[in-house]
Scaffold this motif. Structure first.
Motif, PDB file in Angstrom:
ATOM      1  N   MET A 210       5.053   5.933  -2.646  1.00 36.02           N
ATOM      2  CA  MET A 210       5.473   4.767  -1.871  1.00 36.02           C
ATOM      3  C   MET A 210       4.707   4.677  -0.556  1.00 36.02           C
ATOM      4  SD  MET A 210       7.794   2.702  -3.142  1.00 36.02           S
ATOM      5  CE  MET A 210       8.250   1.915  -1.590  1.00 36.02           C
ATOM      6  N   VAL A 211       4.364   3.443  -0.179  1.00 30.96           N
ATOM      7  CA  VAL A 211       3.874   3.145   1.168  1.00 30.96           C
ATOM      8  C   VAL A 211       4.684   1.958   1.677  1.00 30.96           C
ATOM      9  CG1 VAL A 211       1.550   4.005   0.741  1.00 30.96           C
ATOM     10  CG2 VAL A 211       2.059   1.593   0.311  1.00 30.96           C
ATOM     11  N   ASP A 212       4.578   1.673   2.958  1.00 33.11           N
ATOM     12  CA  ASP A 212       5.241   0.486   3.462  1.00 33.11           C
ATOM     13  C   ASP A 212       4.370  -0.733   3.191  1.00 33.11           C
ATOM     14  OD1 ASP A 212       7.423  -0.743   4.465  1.00 33.11           O
ATOM     15  OD2 ASP A 212       7.171  -0.085   6.534  1.00 33.11           O
ATOM     16  N   GLY A 213       5.004  -1.905   3.134  1.00 33.89           N
ATOM     17  CA  GLY A 213       4.285  -3.118   2.782  1.00 33.89           C
ATOM     18  C   GLY A 213       3.040  -3.385   3.604  1.00 33.89           C
ATOM     19  N   PRO A 214       3.102  -3.222   4.943  1.00 37.10           N
ATOM     20  CA  PRO A 214       1.903  -3.496   5.746  1.00 37.10           C
ATOM     21  C   PRO A 214       0.704  -2.623   5.400  1.00 37.10           C
ATOM     22  CG  PRO A 214       3.853  -3.548   7.124  1.00 37.10           C
ATOM     23  CD  PRO A 214       4.299  -3.035   5.781  1.00 37.10           C
ATOM     24  N   ALA A 215       0.921  -1.449   4.806  1.00 33.53           N
ATOM     25  CA  ALA A 215      -0.214  -0.621   4.386  1.00 33.53           C
ATOM     26  C   ALA A 215      -1.069  -1.346   3.348  1.00 33.53           C
ATOM     27  CB  ALA A 215       0.274   0.715   3.832  1.00 33.53           C
ATOM     28  N   LEU A 216      -0.427  -2.249   2.592  1.00 38.34           N
ATOM     29  CA  LEU A 216      -1.146  -3.069   1.607  1.00 38.34           C
ATOM     30  C   LEU A 216      -1.386  -4.465   2.160  1.00 38.34           C
ATOM     31  CD1 LEU A 216       0.818  -2.024  -1.609  1.00 38.34           C
ATOM     32  CD2 LEU A 216      -1.397  -1.194  -0.844  1.00 38.34           C
ATOM     33  N   HIS A 217      -1.360  -4.561   3.492  1.00 42.56           N
ATOM     34  CA  HIS A 217      -1.577  -5.846   4.177  1.00 42.56           C
ATOM     35  C   HIS A 217      -0.562  -6.895   3.726  1.00 42.56           C
ATOM     36  CE1 HIS A 217      -5.232  -4.022   5.651  1.00 42.56           C
ATOM     37  NE2 HIS A 217      -5.602  -3.766   4.406  1.00 42.56           N
ATOM     38  N   GLY A 218       0.656  -6.423   3.455  1.00 40.32           N
ATOM     39  CA  GLY A 218       1.730  -7.324   3.089  1.00 40.32           C
ATOM     40  C   GLY A 218       1.714  -7.793   1.654  1.00 40.32           C
ATOM     41  N   ASP A 219       0.687  -7.425   0.891  1.00 43.56           N
ATOM     42  CA  ASP A 219       0.584  -7.864  -0.497  1.00 43.56           C
ATOM     43  C   ASP A 219       1.087  -6.745  -1.404  1.00 43.56           C
ATOM     44  OD1 ASP A 219       0.060  -9.029  -2.888  1.00 43.56           O
ATOM     45  OD2 ASP A 219      -2.091  -9.273  -2.591  1.00 43.56           O
ATOM     46  N   SER A 220       2.410  -6.670  -1.539  1.00 41.86           N
ATOM     47  CA  SER A 220       3.024  -5.579  -2.302  1.00 41.86           C
ATOM     48  C   SER A 220       3.498  -6.039  -3.669  1.00 41.86           C
ATOM     49  CB  SER A 220       4.204  -5.005  -1.513  1.00 41.86           C
ATOM     50  OG  SER A 220       5.147  -6.031  -1.204  1.00 41.86           O
ATOM     51  N   ALA A 221       2.998  -7.188  -4.159  1.00 38.74           N
ATOM     52  CA  ALA A 221       3.490  -7.768  -5.402  1.00 38.74           C
ATOM     53  C   ALA A 221       2.989  -7.056  -6.650  1.00 38.74           C
ATOM     54  CB  ALA A 221       3.114  -9.250  -5.476  1.00 38.74           C
ATOM     55  N   LEU A 222       2.097  -6.076  -6.472  1.00 33.30           N
ATOM     56  CA  LEU A 222       1.654  -5.213  -7.561  1.00 33.30           C
ATOM     57  C   LEU A 222       1.408  -3.824  -6.993  1.00 33.30           C
ATOM     58  CD1 LEU A 222      -0.978  -7.516  -9.329  1.00 33.30           C
ATOM     59  CD2 LEU A 222       1.302  -6.937 -10.216  1.00 33.30           C
ATOM     60  N   GLY A 223       1.553  -2.794  -7.830  1.00 32.66           N
ATOM     61  CA  GLY A 223       1.084  -1.484  -7.432  1.00 32.66           C
ATOM     62  C   GLY A 223      -0.435  -1.500  -7.353  1.00 32.66           C
ATOM     63  N   ARG A 224      -0.977  -0.632  -6.502  1.00 32.07           N
ATOM     64  CA  ARG A 224      -2.434  -0.645  -6.318  1.00 32.07           C
ATOM     65  C   ARG A 224      -2.983   0.773  -6.429  1.00 32.07           C
ATOM     66  NH1 ARG A 224      -3.749  -5.231  -3.274  1.00 32.07           N
ATOM     67  NH2 ARG A 224      -5.937  -4.687  -3.687  1.00 32.07           N
ATOM     68  N   PRO A 225      -3.885   1.031  -7.384  1.00 32.37           N
ATOM     69  CA  PRO A 225      -4.546   2.334  -7.424  1.00 32.37           C
ATOM     70  C   PRO A 225      -5.316   2.555  -6.126  1.00 32.37           C
ATOM     71  CG  PRO A 225      -4.991   1.056  -9.413  1.00 32.37           C
ATOM     72  CD  PRO A 225      -4.361   0.127  -8.441  1.00 32.37           C
ATOM     73  N   VAL A 226      -5.290   3.781  -5.645  1.00 28.71           N
ATOM     74  CA  VAL A 226      -5.942   4.089  -4.376  1.00 28.71           C
ATOM     75  C   VAL A 226      -7.350   4.622  -4.656  1.00 28.71           C
ATOM     76  CG1 VAL A 226      -5.810   5.377  -2.226  1.00 28.71           C
ATOM     77  CG2 VAL A 226      -3.713   4.606  -3.352  1.00 28.71           C
ATOM     78  N   ARG A 227      -8.332   3.837  -4.216  1.00 29.47           N
ATOM     79  CA  ARG A 227      -9.741   4.159  -4.412  1.00 29.47           C
ATOM     80  C   ARG A 227      -9.992   4.488  -5.889  1.00 29.47           C
ATOM     81  NH1 ARG A 227      -8.270   5.719   0.718  1.00 29.47           N
ATOM     82  NH2 ARG A 227      -9.526   4.705   2.341  1.00 29.47           N
ATOM     83  N   GLU A 228     -10.653   5.598  -6.169  1.00 26.24           N
ATOM     84  CA  GLU A 228     -11.020   5.942  -7.551  1.00 26.24           C
ATOM     85  C   GLU A 228     -10.052   6.946  -8.162  1.00 26.24           C
ATOM     86  OE1 GLU A 228     -13.456   4.224  -8.849  1.00 26.24           O
ATOM     87  OE2 GLU A 228     -13.773   3.279  -6.883  1.00 26.24           O
ATOM     88  N   SER A 229      -8.934   7.210  -7.493  1.00 24.84           N
ATOM     89  CA  SER A 229      -8.069   8.313  -7.919  1.00 24.84           C
ATOM     90  C   SER A 229      -7.225   8.000  -9.140  1.00 24.84           C
ATOM     91  CB  SER A 229      -7.126   8.693  -6.772  1.00 24.84           C
ATOM     92  OG  SER A 229      -6.213   7.631  -6.510  1.00 24.84           O
ATOM     93  N   TYR A 369       2.194  -3.488 -14.070  1.00 23.58           N
ATOM     94  CA  TYR A 369       2.351  -4.174 -12.786  1.00 23.58           C
ATOM     95  C   TYR A 369       1.468  -3.497 -11.742  1.00 23.58           C
ATOM     96  CZ  TYR A 369       6.258  -6.835 -14.673  1.00 23.58           C
ATOM     97  OH  TYR A 369       7.033  -7.694 -15.412  1.00 23.58           O
ATOM     98  N   VAL A 370       0.183  -3.495 -12.026  1.00 23.80           N
ATOM     99  CA  VAL A 370      -0.815  -2.791 -11.221  1.00 23.80           C
ATOM    100  C   VAL A 370      -2.016  -3.712 -11.042  1.00 23.80           C
ATOM    101  CG1 VAL A 370      -2.326  -0.781 -11.080  1.00 23.80           C
ATOM    102  CG2 VAL A 370      -0.052  -0.550 -12.104  1.00 23.80           C
ATOM    103  N   GLY A 371      -2.478  -3.820  -9.814  1.00 26.12           N
ATOM    104  CA  GLY A 371      -3.609  -4.671  -9.510  1.00 26.12           C
ATOM    105  C   GLY A 371      -4.893  -3.887  -9.310  1.00 26.12           C
TER     106      GLY A 371
END
Length: 517
Positions: A210-229, A369-371
């Motif tokens: 989990m991160v807070d919404g602003p970490a994703l610049h407020g776009d939390s409507a999908l999970g987001r893989p972090v870099r190449e991990s 549900y991943v972008g």
């Protein structure tokens, strides 16, 4: 209440609860200490688990994602804390009995006596041998997904990489030992993140966090893989989460709900309702359960409509089904907001009746549900969404203390194992090294800096940090002076108070140079 709707809403809603308290047994009772644990246990953990068990008995699955930190799990399984909780519940019932005999407090006393009796029955029949059995019941029933975390809840971005990796891998091992399997995801303490943590997570088998919404610049409507991990960050949706509770407003502040801060000082019970934000405690109106129930119904409906609207809007914006993640501290429900567990049960039923698909973070990941990948930067869910709470000027002394203690602990443990190897001794379990790391981890708990920065029992927080720092130094100093027997006595003495995490094994601390992100 919200009624059955035929039309399914797009997307998925995930509710995430973060359950955490710092290590409190043997470290004070009142106003901060064990009382904090027992109040939270009685008013949040028991009723929230009752609600989840009722929903499980109805055959409902995958209702929420439940984070339980290793340090809280340790307390809820600890024999000393279990005995203390049993006594606390009995005392609650006695105080309620006393209030019921007072004509001015009769209704309050009777109501509290019924609550205490229910809590005692639940505790004695389901919790007397610890929290792990009722937790595993919910997992086996597929009611919840569990999130783990690192030992003792450190703010990971500021922690030495070796101890960071050790605390996470040991925390996941602790979860596996208690619950039978390692969690797929974690709640990173304070949602603290710095670039590279995703690599540690990937190495440790963590699939999402989990991160807070602003970490994703407020776009939390999908999970987001972090870099190449391939490790997915899920962001808290602030518009939905803040509908319930925010730094400025939320449902618990409604005039009809029971007031957290107002006590009857003779019995320690809470007789008043919120009444108004700026009304003095002695002028607050008596609590009325019927008024609270009517307000609760309105707030259930409001939240359901908020989620439905958010799912529609975000799905339309994305052009595909969206994810909405609302996240809260578990202790909000019951401890801070008396009516919270009741609201939780009603909302989880009402959302499904309103056509909202409810799921867990693991389901959201598995169901796509991943972008696109994202390059996360330094962040937290604290004030300013940066690190100021844990690294600001107010806590500069604690930052320095933490760095010094961790350096002392790592150096001492390395030398202890080096010495054993030099003398041809096999690499056996070293209880002294274990306790040094245990005390160092308790020193760097993120709670102490948070409490100081927020001026919430700041004196207690500083005392706790320095007490564990002293323990670390005291044991390490005896070892450095070649006083092995003294170090063993000191470690055993501190273990009486700080004997949590029995599986912690210093032999699993990475070698010098390991743990780099």
């Amino acid at each position: 209440m919200t009624t059955q709707r035929a039309t399914a809403e797009p997307g998925m809603f995930c509710l995430v609860l973060h359950s955490h308290l710092p290590w409190l047994p043997h470290h004070g009772r009142w106003p901060v200490g064990e009382e904090w644990l027992y109040q939270s246990w009685a008013s949040s953990y028991l009723p929230v688990f009752d609600v989840l068990r009722e929903l499980a008995d109805e055959g409902r699955e995958n209702l929420l994602t439940l984070g339980i930190t290793p340090v809280l799990a340790a307390q809820l399984d600890d024999p000393y804390a279990l005995d203390g909780m049993h006594h606390w519940l009995g005392d609650w019932q006695l105080r309620a009995h006393e209030a019921a005999a007072d004509p001015a407090l009769g209704d309050l006393g009777a109501r509290e006596h019924r609550g205490a009796a229910r809590a005692l029955e639940t505790f004695e029949t389901r919790w007397r041998h610890g929290a792990s059995p009722p937790i595993r019941e919910l997992v086996d029933a597929r009611t919840v997904e569990l999130l783990g975390g690192p030992l003792a809840h450190p703010f990971q971005p500021l922690l030495h990489p070796r101890l960071r990796e050790f605390s996470l891998t040991e925390g996941l091992a602790d979860a596996r030992q208690r619950w039978g399997s390692a969690p797929r995801g974690i709640w990173a303490p304070e949602c603290g993140y710095t670039p590279g943590l995703e690599n540690l997570y990937a190495r440790s088998g963590v699939e999402h966090f989990m991160v807070d919404g602003p970490a994703l610049h407020g776009d939390s409507a999908l999970g987001r893989p972090v870099r190449e991990s391939g490790v997915v960050a899920f962001g808290r949706d602030l518009p939905v989460s803040y509908r319930v509770w925010s730094p400025k407003s939320g449902y618990p502040g409604h005039a009809a709900y029971r007031d957290f801060h107002t006590y009857d000082h003779g019995t320690g019970l809470k007789p008043a309702r919120v009444t108004g934000r700026h009304i003095a405690s002695d002028a607050k109106a008596p609590y009325d359960p019927l008024l609270a129930e009517r307000a609760l119904g309105r707030h259930v409906d409001d939240f359901v409509e908020t989620v439905r609207a958010r799912l529609r809007d975000e799905s339309e914006r994305l052009g595909r089904p969206a994810l909405v993640v609302a996240a809260f501290d578990t202790e909000l429900f019951g401890h801070w907001w008396h009516e919270g567990p009741q609201w939780l049960g009603q909302v989880l039923r009402a959302l499904g009746d309103a056509g909202v698909r409810i799921g867990t973070l693991a389901q959201a990941r598995d169901d796509g549900y991943v972008g696109a990948p994202v390059d996360l930067e330094d962040s937290s869910w604290g004030s300013g969404k940066d690190w100021r709470v844990w690294a600001g000027d107010q806590v500069a002394d604690l930052v320095t203390l933490n760095s010094e203690v961790v350096s002392t602990a790592l150096d001492s443990v390395d030398k202890a194992f080096d010495s054993a190897a030099a003398h041809g001794h096999s690499r056996l379990r070293d209880r002294v090294a274990d306790q040094i790391l245990r005390e160092a981890l308790l020193t760097v708990s993120s709670d102490w800096a948070f409490m100081v920065s927020k001026d919430s029992a700041a004196g207690y927080a500083r005392d706790r940090a320095h007490k564990h720092a002293h323990a670390t130094r005291e044991i390490a100093d005896a070892l450095a002076r070649g006083k092995r027997s003294q170090a063993e006595r000191l470690a055993a003495g501190w273990h009486l108070a700080d004997g949590l995490f029995p599986g912690l094994d210093a032999r699993r601390l990475g070698s010098r140079g390991s743990g780099d992100l």
